[in-house]
Scaffold this active site. Structure first.
Site, PDB file in Angstrom:
ATOM      1  CB  ALA A 194       2.576 -17.220 -13.910  1.00  0.00           C
TER       2      ALA A 194
ATOM      3  NE  ARG B  95      12.035  -6.835  -7.423  1.00  0.00           N
ATOM      4  CZ  ARG B  95      11.206  -7.076  -6.396  1.00  0.00           C
ATOM      5  NH1 ARG B  95      11.690  -7.206  -5.177  1.00  0.00           N
ATOM      6  NH2 ARG B  95       9.909  -7.211  -6.600  1.00  0.00           N
TER       7      ARG B  95
ATOM      8  CG  ASP C  63       6.492 -14.379  -7.427  1.00  0.00           C
ATOM      9  OD1 ASP C  63       5.360 -14.595  -6.953  1.00  0.00           O
ATOM     10  OD2 ASP C  63       7.044 -13.256  -7.398  1.00  0.00           O
TER      11      ASP C  63
ATOM     12  CB  ALA D 266      47.494 -58.698 -23.347  1.00  0.00           C
TER      13      ALA D 266
HETATM   14  C1  UD1 Z   1       3.224  -8.569  -4.733  1.00  0.00           C
HETATM   15  C2  UD1 Z   1       2.216  -7.761  -3.889  1.00  0.00           C
HETATM   16  C3  UD1 Z   1       2.824  -7.496  -2.516  1.00  0.00           C
HETATM   17  C4  UD1 Z   1       3.180  -8.813  -1.865  1.00  0.00           C
HETATM   18  C5  UD1 Z   1       4.088  -9.667  -2.768  1.00  0.00           C
HETATM   19  C6  UD1 Z   1       4.197 -11.045  -2.179  1.00  0.00           C
HETATM   20  C7  UD1 Z   1       0.947  -6.373  -5.443  1.00  0.00           C
HETATM   21  C8  UD1 Z   1       0.751  -5.027  -6.004  1.00  0.00           C
HETATM   22  N1  UD1 Z   1       1.927  -6.523  -4.554  1.00  0.00           N
HETATM   23  O1  UD1 Z   1       4.360  -7.741  -4.901  1.00  0.00           O
HETATM   24  O2  UD1 Z   1       1.889  -6.817  -1.697  1.00  0.00           O
HETATM   25  O3  UD1 Z   1       3.819  -8.561  -0.621  1.00  0.00           O
HETATM   26  O4  UD1 Z   1       3.534  -9.802  -4.077  1.00  0.00           O
HETATM   27  O5  UD1 Z   1       5.024 -11.878  -2.925  1.00  0.00           O
HETATM   28  O6  UD1 Z   1       0.220  -7.267  -5.797  1.00  0.00           O
HETATM   29  N2  UD1 Z   1       2.284 -10.550 -12.238  1.00  0.00           N
HETATM   30  C9  UD1 Z   1       1.518 -10.665 -13.398  1.00  0.00           C
HETATM   31  N3  UD1 Z   1       1.229  -9.562 -14.110  1.00  0.00           N
HETATM   32  C10 UD1 Z   1       1.603  -8.317 -13.725  1.00  0.00           C
HETATM   33  C11 UD1 Z   1       2.385  -8.200 -12.543  1.00  0.00           C
HETATM   34  C12 UD1 Z   1       2.692  -9.330 -11.815  1.00  0.00           C
HETATM   35  O7  UD1 Z   1       1.133 -11.773 -13.776  1.00  0.00           O
HETATM   36  O8  UD1 Z   1       1.261  -7.369 -14.437  1.00  0.00           O
HETATM   37  C13 UD1 Z   1       2.631 -11.765 -11.496  1.00  0.00           C
HETATM   38  C14 UD1 Z   1       4.120 -11.993 -11.450  1.00  0.00           C
HETATM   39  O9  UD1 Z   1       4.528 -12.783 -12.542  1.00  0.00           O
HETATM   40  C15 UD1 Z   1       4.321 -12.709 -10.132  1.00  0.00           C
HETATM   41  C16 UD1 Z   1       3.168 -12.186  -9.264  1.00  0.00           C
HETATM   42  O10 UD1 Z   1       2.222 -11.624 -10.167  1.00  0.00           O
HETATM   43  O11 UD1 Z   1       4.194 -14.100 -10.262  1.00  0.00           O
HETATM   44  C17 UD1 Z   1       3.617 -11.123  -8.264  1.00  0.00           C
HETATM   45  O12 UD1 Z   1       4.197 -10.035  -9.002  1.00  0.00           O
HETATM   46  P1  UD1 Z   1       5.459  -9.256  -8.481  1.00  0.00           P
HETATM   47  O13 UD1 Z   1       5.790  -8.216  -9.466  1.00  0.00           O
HETATM   48  O14 UD1 Z   1       6.505 -10.210  -8.078  1.00  0.00           O
HETATM   49  O15 UD1 Z   1       4.833  -8.541  -7.186  1.00  0.00           O
HETATM   50  P2  UD1 Z   1       5.588  -8.073  -5.909  1.00  0.00           P
HETATM   51  O16 UD1 Z   1       6.296  -6.816  -6.183  1.00  0.00           O
HETATM   52  O17 UD1 Z   1       6.370  -9.185  -5.346  1.00  0.00           O
HETATM   53 CA    CA Z   2       6.916 -11.194  -6.055  1.00  0.00          CA
END
Ligand code: UD1
Ligand code: CA
Length: 457
Positions: A10, A16, A102, A423
């Protein structure tokens, strides 16, 4: 389940989302996304989850508190890097469940199935997948001709053929603890986003001959990730749907369930009827057999049994006791308490006002910083003048008092038990019990005046 530790990723900002607020703090149905994931984790394992925090970590930590432990990821270098920060907490666990902060809609039964499948089959890793008509930016699941999972290719790294794959990674995994710890160190950031991908572990485990399993989510909505406001809205409406479904199972009637907005924190008792376009937020509790008409908006309001809230009633931080009637178009501001059988009618505004049992203010009044005794009757257009421009002052209307229409009560002032106010009065001095107070100018009548005036013309 013992032997199972959970990590929740998290730390990301959520580019985005186009927001200054960290993604997991965005609210759906009244609660930050992270709450749903923490709840889920605690249904699966007794050990508090380890949340990897980064963006706005103080706020996340303050909000979640001791429901979790925390690992800090200073720079968001990818999901693999995120898990690396938390691994020390969980390295002795037999199995490690990894959730994304997320992804809030997964049902506990589905996670249970994932963990059971993992244990039954002796996999090194079992992941949750789903099949989507539009696989969008999710990681693609690559399987070999026998159907075994070979690797995950992130959308941004996928070739044209791989991009067509409709089975995608939900971002939820159960790892064998030892295999997770030993392979995390081997991740590189040699990919399109220059990040350490957790998903690269799948290919690595496969190449070293380990077993990988996949459970396909029964309903893809369970694995919906929130990356944009549009996905946040989809999550919100799914939670709304679940909340209303639960309430209907508990005996609440909805005349048009698609139009109501009800936070997941709200409770409603049996036989209450909710009309269309009602919004119930925060810590709102509604009792049994109430009628909540269209356009009612409540925030942190406690409502007893058999209460009738008519159209357009707005209330905040208020208490409404049994059999009271409010509205249409009444505004109960913070600190309002309406006792049993109270009637507050149309276009009445109250603030820090305590109404005793059976008291009435039926039309067009402002009652602020006031105590209204049992069975007191407040006539139309009565105003408590509680503010002198600097300070607020209190009005006390004792039991059974009768306040005539269009009265101004200039606070601080007290109207004694059973007293009458005529009143149109402006009351600046206390009125003793059982007396009559009048302050209007005596009426003058000039006989024939109108007739004479007409003749002159
Ligand atoms: C990720 C997966 C993807 C999957 C998708 C599902 C990877 C590389 N990709 O992509 O295969 O289909 O989730 O929802 O894992 N986060 C951290 N630190 C970081 C990066 C991310 O804590 O350095 C956390 C984010 O806060 C988030 C979660 O990891 O809660 C997922 O990160 P996000 O960047 O949303 O990954 P996706 O591109 O959705
Ligand atoms: Ca994600």
């Amino acid at each position: 389940m013992s032997d199972l530790q959970t990590i929740i990723m998290a730390a990301g900002l959520g580019t985005r989302m186009k927001s200054r607020t960290a993604k997991v703090l965005h609210r759906a149905a009244g609660r930050p996304l992270i709450d749903y994931v923490v709840d889920l984790a605690s249904e699966i394992s007794d050990a508090p989850p380890v949340i990897v925090v980064g963006h706005q970590r103080e706020v996340v930590q303050q909000h979640v508190g001791d429901r979790a432990r925390y690992a800090v990821q200073e720079k968001q270098l990818g999901t693999g890097h995120a898990v690396q920060q938390a691994i020390d907490y969980v390295k002795d666990a037999k199995d490690v469940l990894i959730l994304s902060g997320d992804v809030p809609l997964t049902r506990p039964e589905t996670l249970q199935r994932l963990v059971e499948e993992h244990r039954r089959s002796g996999n090194a890793l079992t992941l949750l997948t789903m099949s989507l008509d539009d696989p969008a930016l999710y990681g693609r699941i690559v399987r070999d001709p026998t159907g075994a999972v070979v690797k995950i290719v992130e959308a941004k790294d996928a070739d044209e053929q791989q991009r067509k794959i409709r089975e995608v990674n939900a971002g939820i995994y159960v790892f064998d603890g030892k295999h997770l710890a030993s392979n995390l160190k081997r991740l590189s950031k040699n990919n399109a986003q220059g990040e350490y991908y957790l998903t690269d572990l799948i290919g690595m485990l496969r190449e070293s001959g380990k077993r990988i399993g996949a459970v396909i989510a029964p309903d893809p909505i369970e694995a919906l990730g929130v990356n944009s406001r549009a996905e946040l809205a989809t999550v919100e409406s799914e939670i709304q749907r679940r909340v209303v479904e639960r309430l209907m199972n508990e005996g609440v009637t909805f005349r048009n369930p698609a139009t109501v907005v009800i936070d997941s924190t709200v409770s409603i008792g049996q036989d209450t009827v909710i009309y269309p376009f009602v919004t119930l937020e925060g810590n709102t509790r509604i009792g049994n057999a109430c009628v909540i008409e269209p356009g009612v908006h409540l925030q942190n309001v406690t409502v007893g049994n058999d209460v009738h809230l008519k159209s357009g009633t707005v209330a905040e931080d208020a208490v409404i006791e049994d059999e009271a009637t409010v509205g249409p178009y009444a505004h109960l501001r913070p600190g309002t308490q309406l006792g049993k059988h109270v009637k507050v009618g149309n276009f009445v505004e109250t603030k820090k006002a305590i109404f005793g049992e059976g008291a009435k203010a039926s039309h067009l009044s402002y009652i602020g910083d006031a105590e209204v005794g049992a069975d007191a009757n407040i006539g139309a257009g009565t105003i408590t003048c509680n503010y002198d421009g600097v300070n607020k002052h209190k009005t006390v209307i004792e039991d059974g008092a009768f306040i005539g229409s269009d009265t101004q009560l200039v606070a601080p002032v007290r109207v004694g038990r059973g007293a009458y106010v005529g009143a149109g009065s402006t009351i600046t001095k206390d009125v003793p019990p059982d007396s009559l107070a009048l302050s209007r100018i005596p009426q003058k009548v000039i006989e024939g005046w109108a007739k004479r005036r007409k003749k002159k013309k």
